[in-house]
Design an enzyme around this catalytic site. Sequence first.
Site, mmCIF file in Angstrom:
data_model
loop_
_atom_site.group_PDB
_atom_site.id
_atom_site.type_symbol
_atom_site.label_atom_id
_atom_site.label_comp_id
_atom_site.label_asym_id
_atom_site.label_seq_id
_atom_site.Cartn_x
_atom_site.Cartn_y
_atom_site.Cartn_z
ATOM 1 N N GLY A 119 6.119 124.797 -24.279
ATOM 2 C CA GLY A 119 6.368 124.751 -22.860
ATOM 3 C C GLY A 119 6.764 123.516 -22.165
ATOM 4 N N GLY B 245 7.517 121.354 -18.013
ATOM 5 C CA GLY B 245 7.240 121.214 -16.610
ATOM 6 C C GLY B 245 7.634 119.762 -16.211
ATOM 7 N N GLY B 246 7.326 119.823 -14.819
ATOM 8 C CA GLY B 246 7.722 118.502 -14.312
ATOM 9 C C GLY B 246 6.898 117.304 -14.700
ATOM 10 C CG ASP C 111 2.067 122.751 -9.374
ATOM 11 O OD1 ASP C 111 2.721 123.646 -8.658
ATOM 12 O OD2 ASP C 111 2.749 122.426 -10.460
ATOM 13 N N GLY D 111 6.157 116.984 -18.142
ATOM 14 C CA GLY D 111 6.205 116.590 -19.612
ATOM 15 C C GLY D 111 6.396 117.871 -20.350
ATOM 16 C CB VAL E 251 3.324 121.659 -23.643
ATOM 17 C CG1 VAL E 251 2.098 122.072 -24.236
ATOM 18 C CG2 VAL E 251 2.799 121.130 -22.285
ATOM 19 C CE LYS F 98 0.163 117.233 -19.585
ATOM 20 N NZ LYS F 98 -0.530 117.777 -18.029
#
Length: 459
Positions: free
Chosen positions: A173, A175-176, A291, A178, A180, A194
């Site tokens: 994964g 995202g903003g 979020d 970092g 994973v 992460k």
Amino acid sequence: MLMNLQTATPRITGFSVATKTQVPNNGPTIYAFGQCIETITQIGCKDCLNAQYNNMQSCLPNSDGRAFANGCFLRYSTTSFFPHNQILDVTRFSKQAVTSKKGIIIGGVVAGGSLALILIALFSMIRRRKSPKMISIPRGDIPGASKLKGPVAFSYNVLKTATKNFSEENKIGEGGFGVVYKGTLWNGKVVAIKKLASPYSNKVDEEFESEVKLISHVHHRNLVRLLGCCSKGHDRILVYEYMKNNSLDKFLYGDKKYSLNWKQRYEVILGIARGLAYLHEEFHVRIIHRDIKTNNILLDDDLQPRIADFGLARLIPEDKTHLNTKFAGTLGYTSPEYAIHGQLSEKVDVYSYGIVVLEIISGQKCNKLETDGDVAGEYLLQKAWNLYERGMHLELVDNALDPQDYDADEVKKIIEIGLLCTQPSAETRPMMSEIMVMLKKKGLLENMRPTMPIFIETN
């Protein structure tokens, strides 16, 4: 009472104690709560609470005080802040608590029954505050771990080996905050690792410290648990429990689409509400995630939801109704007052939850409708509202669901709950505890009708 809590909390299973005492001569009732993380030792818990007890003396003579470290939390107040059925009588621990000259003085003041004397005696010790102590946590069979206040501190080399040098093949994964990775420790335990983004920003240190402190105290069946962390050079890494089923969005419109039946979707809706209610109303401080969206909801082996990614979480003081803060979230899930004005409250999460509910029912993304015949430029929230106005709720339901598997009135009710969560005014949105009651209640909602949401263009 606080002295007794220091002694009682490490001896109670779960390291969590709530108590109260009535000040004699019709004085106020004082409520107090002590808690340590479950991974700490009994001695570590006692040392941590002792340090916070000393720190808390700067709160006096205020009627509400709290102190916390990465391993424990202590609070007193003249206002109740926990359910009364959780109260424990800790006076039987008083003999053990009076183990020093200081303890004897406090014990004598308590016996005297004067709140004023209690405050004066405690306040006189402010200048003798002690610095918080490092807490030694048993490491068992975790390699490369060292002492840390709260979660396990993993060595960088252990995590590097577990992820095959943070290889692309182990990446699960991004995202903003970092990337994973899936990691396998030497003992076979699988974890999610992460690695935070922007390693050279000073803000990362603040975010890292905030997240570690916060998540190490949060334990709930619908929240992803933080197992440990690592800090090496500019790298900041968090280690979570691993969810092999990945995130909810994969089940709604990803490679696992059509695999959730109605019962499973309802359990996900209820579980997310349960987790948010804990963060907003049941944890000893109010936590706003900021979020909430489908790819931040992970599913465990039983397809139960776990709210993930608290990198955006913030603590809100109880005497503030909202904070003005820099925007951080995902458009399409974010409430108008937060996206436009930066006003942050727990109702921001309620709004996002409402959008997620509509996504779970429809199997569609909030900012992209793929069903033939949708009005050009119409988003999921607009479609849900337009169908609701025409009394055609069930047109929103995912075609993958068998109508024989769900009760039409129940689905209508949950769609209306989703719309109630997206009310234009934050004050009119329900609390998460109220939402849980609505979800469990049989029949349609009574005397509760949503009003038209504000539609924000997300392109």
